[in-house]
Enzyme design. Structure first.
Site, PDB file in Angstrom:
ATOM      1  N   ASP A 137       0.831  -1.308   0.110  1.00 21.96           N
ATOM      2  CA  ASP A 137      -0.079   0.008   0.009  1.00 21.96           C
ATOM      3  C   ASP A 137       0.851   1.271  -0.036  1.00 21.96           C
ATOM      4  O   ASP A 137       1.757   1.510   1.100  1.00 21.96           O
ATOM      5  CB  ASP A 137      -0.940   0.074   1.259  1.00 21.96           C
ATOM      6  CG  ASP A 137      -2.069   0.986   1.029  1.00 21.96           C
ATOM      7  OD1 ASP A 137      -2.474   1.241  -0.443  1.00 21.96           O
ATOM      8  OD2 ASP A 137      -2.628   1.592   1.947  1.00 21.96           O
ATOM      9  N   HIS A 144      -3.826  13.825   0.740  1.00 27.06           N
ATOM     10  CA  HIS A 144      -4.302  12.743   2.101  1.00 27.06           C
ATOM     11  C   HIS A 144      -3.060  12.891   3.018  1.00 27.06           C
ATOM     12  O   HIS A 144      -3.471  13.043   4.074  1.00 27.06           O
ATOM     13  CB  HIS A 144      -4.393  11.359   1.533  1.00 27.06           C
ATOM     14  CG  HIS A 144      -4.699  10.513   2.743  1.00 27.06           C
ATOM     15  ND1 HIS A 144      -5.615  10.462   3.717  1.00 27.06           N
ATOM     16  CD2 HIS A 144      -3.785   9.520   2.936  1.00 27.06           C
ATOM     17  CE1 HIS A 144      -5.291   9.500   4.295  1.00 27.06           C
ATOM     18  NE2 HIS A 144      -4.072   8.822   4.297  1.00 27.06           N
ATOM     19  N   GLU A 209     -10.614   3.929   3.179  1.00 31.63           N
ATOM     20  CA  GLU A 209      -9.506   4.595   2.356  1.00 31.63           C
ATOM     21  C   GLU A 209      -9.816   4.382   1.041  1.00 31.63           C
ATOM     22  O   GLU A 209      -9.804   3.289   0.484  1.00 31.63           O
ATOM     23  CB  GLU A 209      -8.342   4.266   2.845  1.00 31.63           C
ATOM     24  CG  GLU A 209      -7.797   5.047   4.361  1.00 31.63           C
ATOM     25  CD  GLU A 209      -6.286   4.968   4.485  1.00 31.63           C
ATOM     26  OE1 GLU A 209      -5.656   4.124   3.549  1.00 31.63           O
ATOM     27  OE2 GLU A 209      -5.759   5.521   5.254  1.00 31.63           O
ATOM     28  N   GLU A 211      -8.876   4.232  -2.658  1.00 31.10           N
ATOM     29  CA  GLU A 211      -7.529   3.878  -3.302  1.00 31.10           C
ATOM     30  C   GLU A 211      -7.830   3.484  -4.753  1.00 31.10           C
ATOM     31  O   GLU A 211      -8.798   2.779  -5.060  1.00 31.10           O
ATOM     32  CB  GLU A 211      -6.610   3.151  -2.653  1.00 31.10           C
ATOM     33  CG  GLU A 211      -6.412   3.561  -1.052  1.00 31.10           C
ATOM     34  CD  GLU A 211      -5.251   3.249  -0.242  1.00 31.10           C
ATOM     35  OE1 GLU A 211      -4.342   2.417  -0.987  1.00 31.10           O
ATOM     36  OE2 GLU A 211      -5.128   3.094   0.892  1.00 31.10           O
ATOM     37  N   ASP A 243      -9.218   0.433   1.621  1.00 31.49           N
ATOM     38  CA  ASP A 243      -8.102   0.135   2.540  1.00 31.49           C
ATOM     39  C   ASP A 243      -8.831   0.303   4.127  1.00 31.49           C
ATOM     40  O   ASP A 243      -8.403   1.529   4.558  1.00 31.49           O
ATOM     41  CB  ASP A 243      -6.870   0.971   2.425  1.00 31.49           C
ATOM     42  CG  ASP A 243      -5.557   0.342   3.318  1.00 31.49           C
ATOM     43  OD1 ASP A 243      -5.851  -0.607   4.037  1.00 31.49           O
ATOM     44  OD2 ASP A 243      -4.891   1.386   3.644  1.00 31.49           O
ATOM     45  N   ARG A 247      -8.330   3.801  12.911  1.00 30.52           N
ATOM     46  CA  ARG A 247      -7.589   4.832  13.229  1.00 30.52           C
ATOM     47  C   ARG A 247      -6.995   4.795  14.740  1.00 30.52           C
ATOM     48  O   ARG A 247      -5.777   5.348  14.859  1.00 30.52           O
ATOM     49  CB  ARG A 247      -8.236   6.080  12.970  1.00 30.52           C
ATOM     50  CG  ARG A 247      -8.820   6.553  11.501  1.00 30.52           C
ATOM     51  CD  ARG A 247      -7.481   6.373  10.521  1.00 30.52           C
ATOM     52  NE  ARG A 247      -8.167   6.783   9.167  1.00 30.52           N
ATOM     53  CZ  ARG A 247      -7.286   6.403   7.872  1.00 30.52           C
ATOM     54  NH1 ARG A 247      -6.078   6.144   8.223  1.00 30.52           N
ATOM     55  NH2 ARG A 247      -7.881   6.723   6.844  1.00 30.52           N
ATOM     56  N   GLN A 250      -4.572   2.362  14.656  1.00 34.09           N
ATOM     57  CA  GLN A 250      -3.284   2.768  13.816  1.00 34.09           C
ATOM     58  C   GLN A 250      -2.390   3.634  14.626  1.00 34.09           C
ATOM     59  O   GLN A 250      -1.113   3.621  14.647  1.00 34.09           O
ATOM     60  CB  GLN A 250      -3.831   3.470  12.697  1.00 34.09           C
ATOM     61  CG  GLN A 250      -2.886   3.831  11.684  1.00 34.09           C
ATOM     62  CD  GLN A 250      -3.321   4.596  10.425  1.00 34.09           C
ATOM     63  OE1 GLN A 250      -4.528   4.553  10.228  1.00 34.09           O
ATOM     64  NE2 GLN A 250      -2.501   4.997   9.416  1.00 34.09           N
ATOM     65  N   LYS A 263      -4.848  -2.151   9.695  1.00 40.14           N
ATOM     66  CA  LYS A 263      -5.020  -2.277   8.215  1.00 40.14           C
ATOM     67  C   LYS A 263      -5.256  -3.706   7.607  1.00 40.14           C
ATOM     68  O   LYS A 263      -6.091  -3.703   6.961  1.00 40.14           O
ATOM     69  CB  LYS A 263      -3.733  -1.588   7.477  1.00 40.14           C
ATOM     70  CG  LYS A 263      -3.333  -0.107   7.736  1.00 40.14           C
ATOM     71  CD  LYS A 263      -4.363   0.767   6.988  1.00 40.14           C
ATOM     72  CE  LYS A 263      -4.002   1.972   7.215  1.00 40.14           C
ATOM     73  NZ  LYS A 263      -4.583   2.977   6.596  1.00 40.14           N
ATOM     74  N   THR A 267      -9.192  -5.907   3.351  1.00 41.55           N
ATOM     75  CA  THR A 267      -8.884  -4.987   2.129  1.00 41.55           C
ATOM     76  C   THR A 267      -9.982  -5.380   1.061  1.00 41.55           C
ATOM     77  O   THR A 267      -9.793  -6.423   0.628  1.00 41.55           O
ATOM     78  CB  THR A 267      -7.514  -4.660   1.568  1.00 41.55           C
ATOM     79  OG1 THR A 267      -6.681  -4.494   2.654  1.00 41.55           O
ATOM     80  CG2 THR A 267      -7.408  -3.710   0.527  1.00 41.55           C
ATOM     81  N   GLU A 384      -9.811  12.616   7.143  1.00 39.18           N
ATOM     82  CA  GLU A 384      -9.785  13.999   6.564  1.00 39.18           C
ATOM     83  C   GLU A 384     -10.960  14.968   6.693  1.00 39.18           C
ATOM     84  O   GLU A 384     -10.731  15.870   7.216  1.00 39.18           O
ATOM     85  CB  GLU A 384      -9.208  13.613   5.080  1.00 39.18           C
ATOM     86  CG  GLU A 384      -7.857  13.285   4.864  1.00 39.18           C
ATOM     87  CD  GLU A 384      -7.641  13.044   3.553  1.00 39.18           C
ATOM     88  OE1 GLU A 384      -7.474  14.217   2.756  1.00 39.18           O
ATOM     89  OE2 GLU A 384      -7.374  11.933   3.057  1.00 39.18           O
TER      90      GLU A 384
HETATM   91 MN    MN Z   1      -4.161   2.820   2.666  1.00 38.23          MN
END
Ligand code: MN
Length: 440
Positions: A137, A144, A209, A211, A243, A247, A250, A263, A267, A384
């Protein structure tokens, strides 16, 4: 290369494909499906049908290089086709396009066996198209990286390496899953700033996320880097990738070696490989770097890649909450973004990844990093959008969200558009959050 497979006037005798927003005859994405009760096999999405590559092989519709490619694409995974490289994919695309073309020679005869060649997509299960050996990843969404960095390091949001290194971490391949399933809220170690010590419990800050996913083709032998000028040979196709990110887990676990359990919980990818060939009309020059940014180092700087290495793909993130579902409300568009927001091209990612001699293998997966824009409504994740959970998002029915709630369904869509060409879509990448396992 733009050729007859992209011609906007081309139509299919599979009439649902004509004017289809996602799978017109100009797309021809590759995947693995099983019809009701049947075995897994390779296919192509065309309108609201799936074309069965193995059935067409049995009917004698392929010859030469296209036949070899169809054999590689008719099994339980597409790894053999990914390994075969661009010439095989091109031969397969050309011939499938011909078979499905309303006006091609032989089309009348082919249509007499349509019931053997086609399956109604609604009666099929679509699987992961290939066995994923490794999943890397990246972090190429600079807006971001900047916004996420601002939340934790306001004075120094981007690390000094960001504009030199296509930053990545090695994520988990085993938990890459196709769209449509559920993602269980993980339990993990959480340590909010006000707490002196961590505890173990359900993630409170579950996020998505947005992506761009990349399917890797032939790859390289260990010790033999792929020069950037050859990188495009190893980029087989693309998908949407979610993904899922915990948080709070993380924030606690990531120093010093990067994200891990935050993570690897899951996915999700859209299950059709939109090939590099299908995307040929939608290439753009990589946007110039802002004044003052360093030029990419020579091993990451290729004139052809700078001229054509960016893709014009529009993305949408939608949310369907349990309350919205109960009232039959349509999913709410949370944000819109575009692949042009990526600071690094996919070829730069391939060249960087292999520059130390690391080997890529057919079926390896890349995530681009979260693709966010610069304006409100273009954020690729809730971290975000809510500024780290401080500003809740309001939904049309009066609900609010900081992070995802059990029962929430996240839906990604992607479309490539260009004047004079038929738009092609990625299909959806969707997943629903389910409650955490009880603690014992
Ligand atoms: Mn990611």
């Amino acid at each position: 290369m733009i050729d007859e497979t992209h011609a906007s006037g081309r139509t299919s005798w599979v009439t649902s494909a004509n004017g289809h927003a996602t799978f017109p005859i100009q797309n021809l994405p590759l995947g693995v499906f099983s019809p009701d009760g049947g075995t897994r096999r390779g296919g192509t999405a065309i309108g609201d049908r799936i074309f069965d590559i193995g059935a067409a092989l049995e009917a004698g519709l392929f010859s030469g290089a296209a036949r070899d490619a169809a054999e590689a694409a008719s099994g339980r995974t597409l790894n053999p086709l990914l390994e075969a490289g661009p010439a095989a994919r091109q031969a397969l695309r050309r011939r499938i396009g011909e078979i499905l073309d309303a006006k091609s020679a032989g089309s009348t005869k082919i249509q007499t066996i349509a019931n053997r060649l086609l399956h109604a997509a609604e009666h099929c299960t679509v699987h992961l198209p290939a066995r994923v050996g490794d999943f890397t990843d990246f972090f190429a969404g600079i807006h971001h990286a900047h916004t996420a960095g601002t939340i934790s390091r306001p004075e120094n949001p981007l690390m000094p390496n960001y504009k030199y290194v296509p930053v990545a971490y090695h994520s988990r391949a085993s938990s890459v899953r196709p769209s449509g399933g559920s993602v269980r809220r993980p339990n993990g170690q959480r340590k909010p700033p006000e707490q002196a010590a961590p505890d173990f419990g359900p993630c409170r800050n579950l996020d998505y996320e947005l992506e761009l996913g990349v399917w890797i083709g032939p790859g390289n032998e260990i010790g033999n880097p792929i020069p950037i000028a050859e990188a495009s040979r190893h980029i087989a196709g693309f998908c949407l990738l979610n993904d899922w990110s915990a948080r709070d887990i993380q924030a606690w676990e990531s120093q010093p070696l990067g994200p891990f359990l935050s993570k690897s919980l899951s996915t999700f990818v859209s299950p059709w490989i939109v090939t590099t060939e299908a995307l040929a009309p939608f290439r753009l020059a990589q946007p110039p770097r802002p004044a003052g940014d360093p030029a990419p180092l020579p091993h990451l700087n290729d004139p052809a890649d700078q001229a054509h290495g960016c893709f014009d793909i529009d993305f949408e993130v939608l949310l369907l909450t349990p309350k919205m579902r109960a009232t039959s409300a349509t999913p709410h568009v949370l944000s819109r973004s575009n692949a042009q927001m990526l600071y690094w091209t996919v070829a730069q990612m391939v060249a960087h990844h292999t520059s130390n001699g690391c080997n890529l293998q057919p079926g390896d997966m890349f995530g681009s990093g979260t693709v966010s824009g610069t304006t409100p409504g273009s954020e690729g994740c809730l971290l975000e959008m809510t500024r780290g959970g401080r500003n809740p998002v309001s939904l049309p029915n009066g609900e609010t969200r900081t992070y995802l709630v059990d029962g929430d369904e996240v839906i990604f869509r992607g479309t490539a558009r260009r004047n004079g060409y038929v738009s092609i879509g990625f299909g959806e990448c969707r997943g629903t959050v389910t409650e955490a396992l009880p603690l014992v």
